[in-house]
Design an enzyme around this catalytic site. Sequence first.
Site, PDB file in Angstrom:
ATOM      1  N   GLY A 155       0.829  -1.217   0.000  1.00 33.40           N
ATOM      2  CA  GLY A 155       0.000   0.000   0.000  1.00 33.40           C
ATOM      3  C   GLY A 155       0.859   1.261   0.000  1.00 33.40           C
ATOM      4  O   GLY A 155       0.681   2.170  -0.832  1.00 33.40           O
ATOM      5  N   THR A 156       1.826   1.314   0.916  1.00 32.68           N
ATOM      6  CA  THR A 156       2.704   2.488   1.043  1.00 32.68           C
ATOM      7  C   THR A 156       3.534   2.687  -0.227  1.00 32.68           C
ATOM      8  O   THR A 156       3.695   3.817  -0.719  1.00 32.68           O
ATOM      9  CB  THR A 156       3.660   2.300   2.250  1.00 32.68           C
ATOM     10  N   ARG A 197       3.785  -8.770  15.184  1.00 33.57           N
ATOM     11  CA  ARG A 197       4.286  -7.496  14.650  1.00 33.57           C
ATOM     12  C   ARG A 197       5.118  -6.726  15.674  1.00 33.57           C
ATOM     13  O   ARG A 197       5.789  -5.745  15.314  1.00 33.57           O
ATOM     14  CB  ARG A 197       3.091  -6.635  14.219  1.00 33.57           C
ATOM     15  N   ASP A 210       4.585 -10.072   6.376  1.00 35.32           N
ATOM     16  CA  ASP A 210       3.939 -11.061   5.495  1.00 35.32           C
ATOM     17  C   ASP A 210       4.887 -11.624   4.436  1.00 35.32           C
ATOM     18  O   ASP A 210       4.609 -12.663   3.850  1.00 35.32           O
ATOM     19  CB  ASP A 210       2.736 -10.425   4.772  1.00 35.32           C
TER      20      ASP A 210
HETATM   21  O1  F6P Z   1       0.300  -6.777   6.715  1.00 35.10           O
HETATM   22  C1  F6P Z   1       0.649  -7.004   8.042  1.00 35.10           C
HETATM   23  C2  F6P Z   1      -0.544  -7.512   8.837  1.00 35.10           C
HETATM   24  O2  F6P Z   1      -0.120  -7.754  10.159  1.00 35.10           O
HETATM   25  C3  F6P Z   1      -1.205  -8.749   8.249  1.00 35.10           C
HETATM   26  O3  F6P Z   1      -0.472  -9.935   8.477  1.00 35.10           O
HETATM   27  C4  F6P Z   1      -2.538  -8.692   8.931  1.00 35.10           C
HETATM   28  O4  F6P Z   1      -3.513  -9.362   8.169  1.00 35.10           O
HETATM   29  C5  F6P Z   1      -2.834  -7.201   8.976  1.00 35.10           C
HETATM   30  O5  F6P Z   1      -1.580  -6.548   8.851  1.00 35.10           O
HETATM   31  C6  F6P Z   1      -3.514  -6.740  10.235  1.00 35.10           C
HETATM   32  O6  F6P Z   1      -3.807  -5.383  10.108  1.00 35.10           O
HETATM   33  P1  F6P Z   1      -4.286  -4.460  11.320  1.00 35.10           P
HETATM   34  O7  F6P Z   1      -3.061  -4.031  12.069  1.00 35.10           O
HETATM   35  O8  F6P Z   1      -5.003  -3.328  10.676  1.00 35.10           O
HETATM   36  O9  F6P Z   1      -5.182  -5.303  12.187  1.00 35.10           O
END
Ligand code: F6P
Length: 362
Positions: free
Chosen positions: A118-119, A289, A141
Amino acid sequence: MKHLRIGVMTGGGDCPGLNAVLRAVVKTGIRKYNYEVIGFRDGYRGLVKNDYVILNDSNVSGILDRGGTILGSSNRDNPFKFLIESGGKMEERDMSERVVENISIHDIYAMIFIGGDGTLTSARDFYNKGIRAVGVPKTIDNDLNYTEQTFGFATAVETATDAIDKLHSTAESHHRVMILEVMGRNAGWIALHAGIAGGADVILLPEIPYNMDSITESLRRRKDLGKNFSIVVVAEGAKPLGGDVVVSKIVENSPDPVRLGGIGNKVGADIEAATGIETRVTVLGHVQRGGRPNATDRVLSTRYGVAAVDLVHEGAFGQMVCLKGSKISSVPIADAVGTIKYVDPNCELVMAAKSFGLAFGD
Ligand code: F6P
């Protein structure tokens, strides 16, 4: 002598290693090229709202091992479709010209955009509008094309592997099937790597639609061999043959509005109903994350940060740094975005796993 000024931003979902890239960009910019570095806060929101901070040696010191991003990030602000409140209602506006203006107000020579699809899609569009843009591929990912690895992936895999290790002992004590749902959107890289590293018995990937009979057959076979527990790793984008993904929510104004999640619970309920084996489900979520980047991600992030500044110096704009073999290289941002790097169901890693009995539900 006037110093050239470069800008940097971190966009999209955060991941381990963002701070390591920022540190490398700032240190290389200042030490190697005498640049000044300005950071925009919260992804594209900071570029639209002119929210920035001057970055120097002291504010990037001590951040190599810190998770998150000192600049903040956002995975909902698309500058070409920015949500603005007007008359009590939220309206979509194209704020890209405002971004271009803000970059010019600060006399910024070039911008380094650190983000995922996206970015970097917006970075490509700003490059087409005349901004000297360089991209750095980020995402847990690992689904960006034209780079063998994005930073953040290695740490996410390690976190998921650690979770599988922990599930193993409790699965064994209670003779249960333990399901672990991991992230990755529509690509199964985290599930595949963590599943193999953690010794899972079944891995369900988006790229290999599953058949419940095949999964229960694998679990029964294990039971017949005297194994009284099983571990199933499910990618959040996994889906049954002829069926669809499970969507947890839609996030308006996000470049990719669909949020996946919940397939682990469906698979768990179906396994319990079909086999009678007690089954529990863990959804690992954003733990993947967060936290400190592992050594692999710290090194990769540092290499990417240095290479991005070198590209600026060389005038190689519209390029994204990438990993080719074991070497750092670059590709046009336009090539890297807009398509997803999927796991090939016939790749060497899947075949190797199948050859020692790991099941993929197909
Ligand atoms: O793209 C990274 C990610 O952590 C994906 O693995 C996951 O589906 C999504 O972002 C979750 O997004 P959010 O932080 O908006 O819940």
